[in-house]
Design a protein around this motif. Sequence first.
Motif, PDB file in Angstrom:
ATOM      1  N   GLY A 124      -1.738 -39.693   5.439  1.00 46.15           N
ATOM      2  CA  GLY A 124      -0.473 -39.200   5.974  1.00 46.15           C
ATOM      3  C   GLY A 124       0.119 -40.079   7.055  1.00 46.15           C
ATOM      4  N   VAL A 125      -0.372 -41.323   7.184  1.00 42.24           N
ATOM      5  CA  VAL A 125       0.095 -42.232   8.231  1.00 42.24           C
ATOM      6  C   VAL A 125       1.410 -42.895   7.829  1.00 42.24           C
ATOM      7  CG1 VAL A 125      -0.475 -44.343   9.511  1.00 42.24           C
ATOM      8  CG2 VAL A 125      -2.250 -42.628   9.064  1.00 42.24           C
ATOM      9  N   VAL A 126       1.570 -43.193   6.528  1.00 43.28           N
ATOM     10  CA  VAL A 126       2.781 -43.856   6.051  1.00 43.28           C
ATOM     11  C   VAL A 126       3.432 -43.009   4.962  1.00 43.28           C
ATOM     12  CG1 VAL A 126       1.902 -46.158   6.608  1.00 43.28           C
ATOM     13  CG2 VAL A 126       1.556 -45.222   4.299  1.00 43.28           C
ATOM     14  N   SER A 127       4.726 -43.251   4.752  1.00 50.36           N
ATOM     15  CA  SER A 127       5.493 -42.550   3.720  1.00 50.36           C
ATOM     16  C   SER A 127       6.181 -43.596   2.849  1.00 50.36           C
ATOM     17  CB  SER A 127       6.532 -41.620   4.348  1.00 50.36           C
ATOM     18  OG  SER A 127       5.918 -40.634   5.151  1.00 50.36           O
ATOM     19  N   PRO A 128       5.564 -43.998   1.745  1.00 50.10           N
ATOM     20  CA  PRO A 128       6.173 -45.007   0.889  1.00 50.10           C
ATOM     21  C   PRO A 128       7.548 -44.562   0.381  1.00 50.10           C
ATOM     22  CG  PRO A 128       3.868 -44.670   0.302  1.00 50.10           C
ATOM     23  CD  PRO A 128       4.229 -43.589   1.260  1.00 50.10           C
ATOM     24  N   ARG A 129       8.467 -45.505   0.344  1.00 52.15           N
ATOM     25  CA  ARG A 129       9.849 -45.196  -0.041  1.00 52.15           C
ATOM     26  C   ARG A 129       9.907 -44.615  -1.460  1.00 52.15           C
ATOM     27  NH1 ARG A 129      14.747 -47.147   1.725  1.00 52.15           N
ATOM     28  NH2 ARG A 129      13.695 -48.695   3.050  1.00 52.15           N
ATOM     29  N   GLY A 130      10.619 -43.497  -1.579  1.00 51.18           N
ATOM     30  CA  GLY A 130      10.835 -42.894  -2.885  1.00 51.18           C
ATOM     31  C   GLY A 130       9.659 -42.147  -3.454  1.00 51.18           C
ATOM     32  N   MET A 131       8.595 -41.975  -2.662  1.00 56.79           N
ATOM     33  CA  MET A 131       7.397 -41.310  -3.166  1.00 56.79           C
ATOM     34  C   MET A 131       7.144 -40.002  -2.437  1.00 56.79           C
ATOM     35  SD  MET A 131       4.691 -44.439  -3.771  1.00 56.79           S
ATOM     36  CE  MET A 131       3.359 -43.331  -3.305  1.00 56.79           C
ATOM     37  N   PRO A 132       6.435 -39.064  -3.085  1.00 53.67           N
ATOM     38  CA  PRO A 132       6.038 -37.850  -2.387  1.00 53.67           C
ATOM     39  C   PRO A 132       4.926 -38.137  -1.394  1.00 53.67           C
ATOM     40  CG  PRO A 132       4.995 -37.932  -4.537  1.00 53.67           C
ATOM     41  CD  PRO A 132       5.931 -39.114  -4.472  1.00 53.67           C
ATOM     42  N   SER A 133       4.636 -37.166  -0.563  1.00 50.60           N
ATOM     43  CA  SER A 133       3.430 -37.268   0.263  1.00 50.60           C
ATOM     44  C   SER A 133       2.219 -37.261  -0.658  1.00 50.60           C
ATOM     45  CB  SER A 133       3.349 -36.084   1.229  1.00 50.60           C
ATOM     46  OG  SER A 133       3.103 -34.882   0.499  1.00 50.60           O
ATOM     47  N   TYR A 134       1.084 -37.739  -0.130  1.00 47.25           N
ATOM     48  CA  TYR A 134      -0.117 -37.713  -0.975  1.00 47.25           C
ATOM     49  C   TYR A 134      -0.507 -36.280  -1.304  1.00 47.25           C
ATOM     50  CZ  TYR A 134      -4.680 -38.324  -2.962  1.00 47.25           C
ATOM     51  OH  TYR A 134      -5.733 -38.280  -3.824  1.00 47.25           O
ATOM     52  N   ASP A 135      -0.322 -35.357  -0.376  1.00 47.52           N
ATOM     53  CA  ASP A 135      -0.660 -33.962  -0.657  1.00 47.52           C
ATOM     54  C   ASP A 135       0.146 -33.435  -1.836  1.00 47.52           C
ATOM     55  OD1 ASP A 135      -2.506 -33.911   1.370  1.00 47.52           O
ATOM     56  OD2 ASP A 135      -1.233 -32.849   2.800  1.00 47.52           O
ATOM     57  N   ASP A 136       1.430 -33.802  -1.904  1.00 41.18           N
ATOM     58  CA  ASP A 136       2.256 -33.355  -3.024  1.00 41.18           C
ATOM     59  C   ASP A 136       1.849 -34.063  -4.318  1.00 41.18           C
ATOM     60  OD1 ASP A 136       3.660 -31.590  -1.444  1.00 41.18           O
ATOM     61  OD2 ASP A 136       5.376 -32.923  -1.135  1.00 41.18           O
ATOM     62  N   PHE A 137       1.510 -35.348  -4.233  1.00 39.16           N
ATOM     63  CA  PHE A 137       1.021 -36.090  -5.390  1.00 39.16           C
ATOM     64  C   PHE A 137      -0.241 -35.424  -5.942  1.00 39.16           C
ATOM     65  CE2 PHE A 137      -1.840 -39.389  -7.066  1.00 39.16           C
ATOM     66  CZ  PHE A 137      -1.038 -40.031  -8.007  1.00 39.16           C
ATOM     67  N   ALA A 138      -1.182 -35.123  -5.044  1.00 40.66           N
ATOM     68  CA  ALA A 138      -2.435 -34.491  -5.464  1.00 40.66           C
ATOM     69  C   ALA A 138      -2.186 -33.094  -6.037  1.00 40.66           C
ATOM     70  CB  ALA A 138      -3.402 -34.409  -4.282  1.00 40.66           C
ATOM     71  N   ALA A 139      -1.195 -32.389  -5.506  1.00 39.74           N
ATOM     72  CA  ALA A 139      -0.873 -31.053  -6.019  1.00 39.74           C
ATOM     73  C   ALA A 139      -0.345 -31.135  -7.447  1.00 39.74           C
ATOM     74  CB  ALA A 139       0.149 -30.372  -5.117  1.00 39.74           C
ATOM     75  N   GLY A 140       0.393 -32.206  -7.773  1.00 42.38           N
ATOM     76  CA  GLY A 140       0.861 -32.381  -9.143  1.00 42.38           C
ATOM     77  C   GLY A 140      -0.284 -32.548 -10.120  1.00 42.38           C
ATOM     78  N   VAL A 141      -1.317 -33.293  -9.702  1.00 36.65           N
ATOM     79  CA  VAL A 141      -2.508 -33.471 -10.534  1.00 36.65           C
ATOM     80  C   VAL A 141      -3.265 -32.151 -10.654  1.00 36.65           C
ATOM     81  CG1 VAL A 141      -4.709 -34.689 -10.755  1.00 36.65           C
ATOM     82  CG2 VAL A 141      -2.677 -35.902  -9.906  1.00 36.65           C
ATOM     83  N   ALA A 142      -3.457 -31.479  -9.529  1.00 37.29           N
ATOM     84  CA  ALA A 142      -4.177 -30.199  -9.541  1.00 37.29           C
ATOM     85  C   ALA A 142      -3.459 -29.185 -10.423  1.00 37.29           C
ATOM     86  CB  ALA A 142      -4.313 -29.661  -8.118  1.00 37.29           C
ATOM     87  N   GLY A 143      -2.122 -29.229 -10.418  1.00 38.02           N
ATOM     88  CA  GLY A 143      -1.368 -28.303 -11.254  1.00 38.02           C
ATOM     89  C   GLY A 143      -1.645 -28.513 -12.732  1.00 38.02           C
ATOM     90  N   ALA A 144      -1.785 -29.776 -13.151  1.00 42.08           N
ATOM     91  CA  ALA A 144      -2.113 -30.059 -14.553  1.00 42.08           C
ATOM     92  C   ALA A 144      -3.500 -29.538 -14.899  1.00 42.08           C
ATOM     93  CB  ALA A 144      -2.028 -31.565 -14.811  1.00 42.08           C
ATOM     94  N   LEU A 145      -4.464 -29.729 -14.003  1.00 40.28           N
ATOM     95  CA  LEU A 145      -5.815 -29.216 -14.247  1.00 40.28           C
ATOM     96  C   LEU A 145      -5.823 -27.693 -14.293  1.00 40.28           C
ATOM     97  CD1 LEU A 145      -8.036 -31.545 -12.005  1.00 40.28           C
ATOM     98  CD2 LEU A 145      -7.398 -31.820 -14.413  1.00 40.28           C
ATOM     99  N   ASP A 146      -5.066 -27.071 -13.398  1.00 42.42           N
ATOM    100  CA  ASP A 146      -4.965 -25.610 -13.402  1.00 42.42           C
ATOM    101  C   ASP A 146      -4.369 -25.111 -14.717  1.00 42.42           C
ATOM    102  OD1 ASP A 146      -5.967 -25.586 -10.826  1.00 42.42           O
ATOM    103  OD2 ASP A 146      -4.016 -25.232  -9.864  1.00 42.42           O
ATOM    104  N   HIS A 147      -3.340 -25.814 -15.197  1.00 46.72           N
ATOM    105  CA  HIS A 147      -2.697 -25.429 -16.459  1.00 46.72           C
ATOM    106  C   HIS A 147      -3.702 -25.468 -17.612  1.00 46.72           C
ATOM    107  CE1 HIS A 147       0.286 -25.352 -19.713  1.00 46.72           C
ATOM    108  NE2 HIS A 147      -0.416 -26.350 -20.244  1.00 46.72           N
ATOM    109  N   VAL A 148      -4.524 -26.519 -17.648  1.00 50.05           N
ATOM    110  CA  VAL A 148      -5.510 -26.644 -18.719  1.00 50.05           C
ATOM    111  C   VAL A 148      -6.505 -25.499 -18.663  1.00 50.05           C
ATOM    112  CG1 VAL A 148      -7.429 -28.063 -19.564  1.00 50.05           C
ATOM    113  CG2 VAL A 148      -5.248 -29.139 -18.969  1.00 50.05           C
TER     114      VAL A 148
END
Length: 226
Positions: A124-148
């Motif tokens: 959470g130290v940097v915020s790459p341009r045009g990208m979500p936070s890592y927490d939001d990125f990881a939540a997208g992955v977790a959501g796919a696993l939850d769906h399965v």
Amino acid sequence: MPRMGTLYLVRHGQASFGADDYDQLSDLGHKQSVRLGEYFAWKGLHFDALIAGTLRRHKQTLEGILQGMNRGGEHLAWDGLNEYDSEAVIATVHPHKLQKPTSPEMYRHHFRLLRDGLAQWMAGVVSPRGMPSYDDFAAGVAGALDHVRANHYGNTVLIVSSGGPIATAVGQVLATSPETTIELNLRIRNSSITEFAFTPKRHMLVGFNGVPHLDAPEYRDWVTYS
């Protein structure tokens, strides 16, 4: 009682590293994908559900796999399985545009910067341009696993994604440190298979980063990382 489910997470075939448009399979990347499909067919696998990120290289890899299996099939597009923008990550720690790597040392320099940028993004130290936070990125992955887990218990499911989401999924299942997740990410081979068993409550790692479809000597030069 249904049998335990099986989830195969496949990294896309070789893309166009160093080209103006990375998000495109190379000729070898297409061959890797078709070869993987042939392997799945030889194993007698049938996928009850197909899921893929929305990047071009994900869709092209899935098309190649289905070609190799000699089957068709609709898939669920899941943008939470899309890769991070490596150039944006590197730019947080190296503001000047990198030259396209043309030597082993340039490649090593590229990945040293990527490791540093990923570590800072994950913290959470940097915020790459045009990208979500890592927490939001990881939540997208977790959501796919939850769906399965919620929708496919007892089934065999194929996900086609990228190294970052697959490493993140493994990290979530094994509760690894950020440093370990980064190392997993950077070692994932193109068209490799990571296998989870799953119940409605959890996923369990069975195999990581395997390329059994490329084990024969004639495919030795087909093993790639980009």
